[in-house]
Design a protein around this motif. Structure first.
Motif, PDB file in Angstrom:
ATOM      1  N   VAL A   1       0.839  -1.207   0.000  1.00 45.52           N
ATOM      2  CA  VAL A   1       0.000   0.000   0.000  1.00 45.52           C
ATOM      3  C   VAL A   1       0.878   1.262   0.000  1.00 45.52           C
ATOM      4  N   PRO A   2       1.619   1.508  -1.070  1.00 52.35           N
ATOM      5  CA  PRO A   2       2.543   2.652  -1.080  1.00 52.35           C
ATOM      6  C   PRO A   2       1.853   4.000  -0.931  1.00 52.35           C
ATOM      7  N   HIS A   3       0.547   4.068  -1.210  1.00 46.66           N
ATOM      8  CA  HIS A   3      -0.096   5.381  -1.052  1.00 46.66           C
ATOM      9  C   HIS A   3      -0.223   5.774   0.419  1.00 46.66           C
ATOM     10  N   PHE A   4      -0.167   4.788   1.344  1.00 45.12           N
ATOM     11  CA  PHE A   4      -0.102   5.139   2.764  1.00 45.12           C
ATOM     12  C   PHE A   4       1.188   5.912   3.066  1.00 45.12           C
ATOM     13  N   ILE A   5       2.279   5.481   2.438  1.00 41.08           N
ATOM     14  CA  ILE A   5       3.568   6.147   2.625  1.00 41.08           C
ATOM     15  C   ILE A   5       3.543   7.527   1.984  1.00 41.08           C
TER      16      ILE A   5
ATOM     17  N   ASP B   1      -9.973   7.832  -5.257  1.00 44.72           N
ATOM     18  CA  ASP B   1     -10.344   7.140  -6.497  1.00 44.72           C
ATOM     19  C   ASP B   1      -9.135   6.801  -7.351  1.00 44.72           C
ATOM     20  N   GLU B   2      -8.126   7.677  -7.329  1.00 46.13           N
ATOM     21  CA  GLU B   2      -6.994   7.450  -8.229  1.00 46.13           C
ATOM     22  C   GLU B   2      -6.173   6.226  -7.874  1.00 46.13           C
ATOM     23  N   ILE B   3      -6.335   5.671  -6.657  1.00 51.02           N
ATOM     24  CA  ILE B   3      -5.579   4.461  -6.334  1.00 51.02           C
ATOM     25  C   ILE B   3      -6.499   3.233  -6.322  1.00 51.02           C
ATOM     26  N   LEU B   4      -7.737   3.397  -6.817  1.00 54.03           N
ATOM     27  CA  LEU B   4      -8.662   2.276  -6.860  1.00 54.03           C
ATOM     28  C   LEU B   4      -9.076   1.908  -8.274  1.00 54.03           C
ATOM     29  N   GLY B   5      -8.552   2.599  -9.259  1.00 52.20           N
ATOM     30  CA  GLY B   5      -8.930   2.313 -10.633  1.00 52.20           C
ATOM     31  C   GLY B   5      -8.216   1.102 -11.193  1.00 52.20           C
ATOM     32  N   ASP B   6      -8.437   0.862 -12.501  1.00 51.03           N
ATOM     33  CA  ASP B   6      -7.871  -0.323 -13.144  1.00 51.03           C
ATOM     34  C   ASP B   6      -6.349  -0.298 -13.185  1.00 51.03           C
ATOM     35  N   ASN B   7      -5.764   0.885 -13.156  1.00 53.63           N
ATOM     36  CA  ASN B   7      -4.305   0.995 -13.292  1.00 53.63           C
ATOM     37  C   ASN B   7      -3.628   1.382 -11.988  1.00 53.63           C
ATOM     38  N   GLN B   8      -4.278   1.030 -10.874  1.00 52.25           N
ATOM     39  CA  GLN B   8      -3.765   1.511  -9.595  1.00 52.25           C
ATOM     40  C   GLN B   8      -2.500   0.796  -9.168  1.00 52.25           C
TER      41      GLN B   8
ATOM     42  N   ILE C   1     -14.121  -9.895   0.898  1.00 53.20           N
ATOM     43  CA  ILE C   1     -13.619  -9.564   2.240  1.00 53.20           C
ATOM     44  C   ILE C   1     -12.775  -8.299   2.188  1.00 53.20           C
ATOM     45  N   PHE C   2     -11.942  -8.159   1.163  1.00 51.26           N
ATOM     46  CA  PHE C   2     -11.114  -6.970   0.988  1.00 51.26           C
ATOM     47  C   PHE C   2     -11.973  -5.721   0.816  1.00 51.26           C
ATOM     48  N   ASP C   3     -12.984  -5.814  -0.031  1.00 46.97           N
ATOM     49  CA  ASP C   3     -13.829  -4.645  -0.292  1.00 46.97           C
ATOM     50  C   ASP C   3     -14.502  -4.153   0.986  1.00 46.97           C
TER      51      ASP C   3
ATOM     52  N   GLU D   1      -2.166  -7.187  -1.355  1.00 43.02           N
ATOM     53  CA  GLU D   1      -0.943  -7.338  -2.142  1.00 43.02           C
ATOM     54  C   GLU D   1      -1.251  -7.375  -3.631  1.00 43.02           C
ATOM     55  N   ARG D   2      -2.323  -8.050  -4.013  1.00 47.25           N
ATOM     56  CA  ARG D   2      -2.678  -8.122  -5.420  1.00 47.25           C
ATOM     57  C   ARG D   2      -3.021  -6.743  -5.965  1.00 47.25           C
ATOM     58  N   THR D   3      -3.655  -5.907  -5.147  1.00 48.02           N
ATOM     59  CA  THR D   3      -4.104  -4.601  -5.606  1.00 48.02           C
ATOM     60  C   THR D   3      -2.964  -3.606  -5.729  1.00 48.02           C
ATOM     61  N   TRP D   4      -2.076  -3.560  -4.725  1.00 43.81           N
ATOM     62  CA  TRP D   4      -1.038  -2.519  -4.710  1.00 43.81           C
ATOM     63  C   TRP D   4       0.382  -3.060  -4.750  1.00 43.81           C
ATOM     64  N   GLY D   5       0.539  -4.381  -4.798  1.00 45.48           N
ATOM     65  CA  GLY D   5       1.869  -4.938  -4.945  1.00 45.48           C
ATOM     66  C   GLY D   5       2.671  -5.003  -3.658  1.00 45.48           C
ATOM     67  N   VAL D   6       3.863  -5.573  -3.773  1.00 49.58           N
ATOM     68  CA  VAL D   6       4.852  -5.646  -2.692  1.00 49.58           C
ATOM     69  C   VAL D   6       6.048  -4.814  -3.130  1.00 49.58           C
TER      70      VAL D   6
END
Length: 557
Positions: free
Chosen positions: A67-71, A91-98, A167-169, A244-249
């Motif tokens: 979740v790099p947007h937390f940083i 919204d900008e971190i929840l779109g298809d290209n987030q 569950i994530f949503d 992890e799937r959404t924002w990576g490691v």
């Protein structure tokens, strides 16, 4: 609200400079408090302390960033301008290209202080028979590997994926920042959690969808990275898969310590103060207007620091048992604090070794599973014994950042889950032998052939380090264990029930352990402070200009 000085800016003290403590201190500074962080050690970081030796740099603690947007949010803060009212998940971190899968994964403000890059695969998971599974966010790659290792689980994966997404949503995007300060807040969400099947043990949920032992292990091991037993953590922890799937490691170049240093630099630029070698002897409490109220801290040096509020980023149990006189604790009494289950501990071995031609194709993050899974977890968490085998997390950051070791060498650490100090294990007696056993395993099983001949540096920490150096109760590695009865409202609260103007932050509080969670904890705690101290809306939500105009209000009643 209690104040010690109405003509000056109010003062806040944060005990401990772990990532949660630093994040909270930054947010308090942005709320208009003059904030001081007091740290026992000679450098910041807490569990994210850095060990340097013989040209090697070792992160001693967390190495997985998500979740790099937390940083980015932390590096975007300004003095007297908290902007706590902004969307937690814009919204900008929840779109298809987030999710960024290449290039720099830090935002523009983060990149002024530290370089953060994505890591692929997230983990390479080795099974005891020598096969492995590269765990990442590409559904097609996941399906290809399942087809190869356990084709009977392809349909189960699709169903698990849907369940984890639901569950994530609900559990992360909608409820992640919910502070469960009362039982009513908890009861409101119970029906949804039951509908999502999120309260049964995670391993039970995984078994519902997967038939093979290998896939059950791949899709349930992650809670171990935050001190949880996959057999007992509630299935809401399936959301880790989707986080992890959404924002990576990700990885901070220079190590997690580089992230800590960047956060400290930003905090000091905002006007905050860091005091090192400043261990706290006690949290000072006085009766003010009939209420037990935190008024500052006394250091072991004898110095007394007065403040309008105190936040502890220390271990939950040690904070109450060691820093707050029992006469001030009507709810967090010794009996309750000691009754709470503590997480497992860990042995971490830091080692440097010479590179060699033909080295196996290891990854940055490697999970090496032993021959047992459920039985080993039971040994660690319930029986509290060292069994005949072990699993481990092998971290080799020099595959990504060679600067962490002398030329021609790798810096690595391997982390082995072990019982906390409620066991009868004498780590002073068995530590060295166990360390050799783990390194011999890596050598003889071919993960790092001839490791012992190539080894040029070695050190290790045991549960004693966590208990004696980091002041963790019973040497726990991750605070209060994340079981259902210690989740949400039932987890220690971020606002003390016993003492006005005393707050807690970090892995032992809500929402829980892990780097993203302690950053969330900091935001939750800051919001409670803002409510309690009637921080003006212009500071909480407004622009820097509006906040500048409103800032004097925080110094008034």
């Amino acid at each position: 609200m209690t104040t010690s000085n109405t003509s000056e800016r109010k003062k806040a003290i944060v005990i401990g400079s772990g990532i949660g403590g630093i994040a909270c201190a930054m947010r308090l500074q942005s709320l208009g408090f003059d904030t001081t962080v007091v740290e026992k050690l000679d450098a910041p970081g807490g569990r994210a302390y850095v060990r340097k030796a013989d040209g090697f740099t070792f992160d001693m603690g967390p190495t997985v960033l998500t979740v790099p947007h937390f940083i980015e949010e932390l590096f975007s803060l300004e003095r007297d301008c908290a902007m706590l009212g902004q969307p937690d998940f814009p919204d900008e971190i929840l779109g298809d290209n987030q999710r960024i899968t290449s290039g720099v994964s830090g935002g523009p403000n983060t990149s002024k202080y530290v370089e953060i890059i994505p890591i692929l695969p997230f983990y390479r998971v080795y099974f005891d028979d020598g096969t492995y599974f590269d765990y990442d966010a590409d559904p097609e790659n996941i399906r290809t590997q399942i087809q190869k290792l356990a084709p009977e689980d392809l349909e189960g994966y699709e169903q698990f994926h849907k369940a984890a997404r639901a569950i994530f949503d609900r559990g992360f995007l909608e409820l992640g920042y919910t502070y469960f300060g009362n039982i009513g807040a908890m009861l409101k969400v119970v029906p949804d959690l039951l509908r999502l099947d999120a309260v049964r043990p995670l391993f039970g949920l995984v078994k519902k969808y997967f038939k093979s032992d290998k896939m059950r292990q791949v899709f349930s091991f992650e809670p171990l990275l935050v001190g949880g037993n996959p057999l007992k953590v509630p299935a809401i922890y399936a959301m880790i898969h989707f986080v992890e799937r959404t924002w990576g490691v990700h990885f901070a170049m220079g190590g997690t310590g580089a992230l800590v240093n960047g956060l400290i630099r930003k905090f000091e630029e905002m006007g905050g103060t860091l005091r090192l070698n400043a261990e706290v002897e006690r949290i000072d409490v006085e009766k003010i207007n009939g209420k037990r109220t935190a008024t500052g801290v006394t250091l072991k040096s004898g110095d007394t620091l007065n403040a309008d509020l105190v936040v502890s980023n220390g271990d939950y149990a040690s904070t109450y048992l060691n820093l707050v006189d029992k006469k001030h604790r009507k709810i967090n009494r010794d009996a309750l604090v000691k009754f709470r289950k503590q997480s497992m501990s860990i042995m971490v071995i830091y080692f440097g070794y010479k590179k060699a031609d033909g080295d196996p194709d290891l990854r940055h993050h490697n999970i090496i599973l032993g021959p047992r899974y459920e039985e080993l977890l039971t040994d660690i968490f319930d029986r509290k014994i060292l069994g005949p085998d072990f699993s481990q997390y092998l971290h080799i950051p020099t595959l990504t950042d060679p600067s962490l070791a002398p030329e021609g060498h790798h810096a690595a650490y391997t982390l082995v889950p072990v019982p906390n100090n409620q066991s009868d294990l004498d780590w002073d007696a068995i530590g060295e032998e166990f360390c050799e056993t783990v390194l011999r395993f890596l050598d003889e099983r071919g993960h790092i052939p001839n490791l012992r001949e190539r080894l040029v540096y070695k050190s290790f920490v045991t549960p004693n380090y966590f208990q004696q150096t980091l002041n963790s109760h019973m040497g726990n590695g991750f605070g209060v264990e994340p079981v259902l009865t210690q989740t949400a409202f039932f987890r220690p609260h971020n606002r003390s029930e016993d003492i006005t103007n005393l707050y807690l932050v970090g892995q032992g509080t809500q929402p829980g352990g892990g780097t993203p969670s302690v950053m969330m904890s900091a935001k939750m705690t800051a919001r409670e402070v803002a409510k309690d101290f009637d921080v003006p809306d212009a500071i909480v939500n407004g622009s820097p200009k509006m906040a500048e105009e409103a800032a004097p209000a925080i110094a008034a009643e």
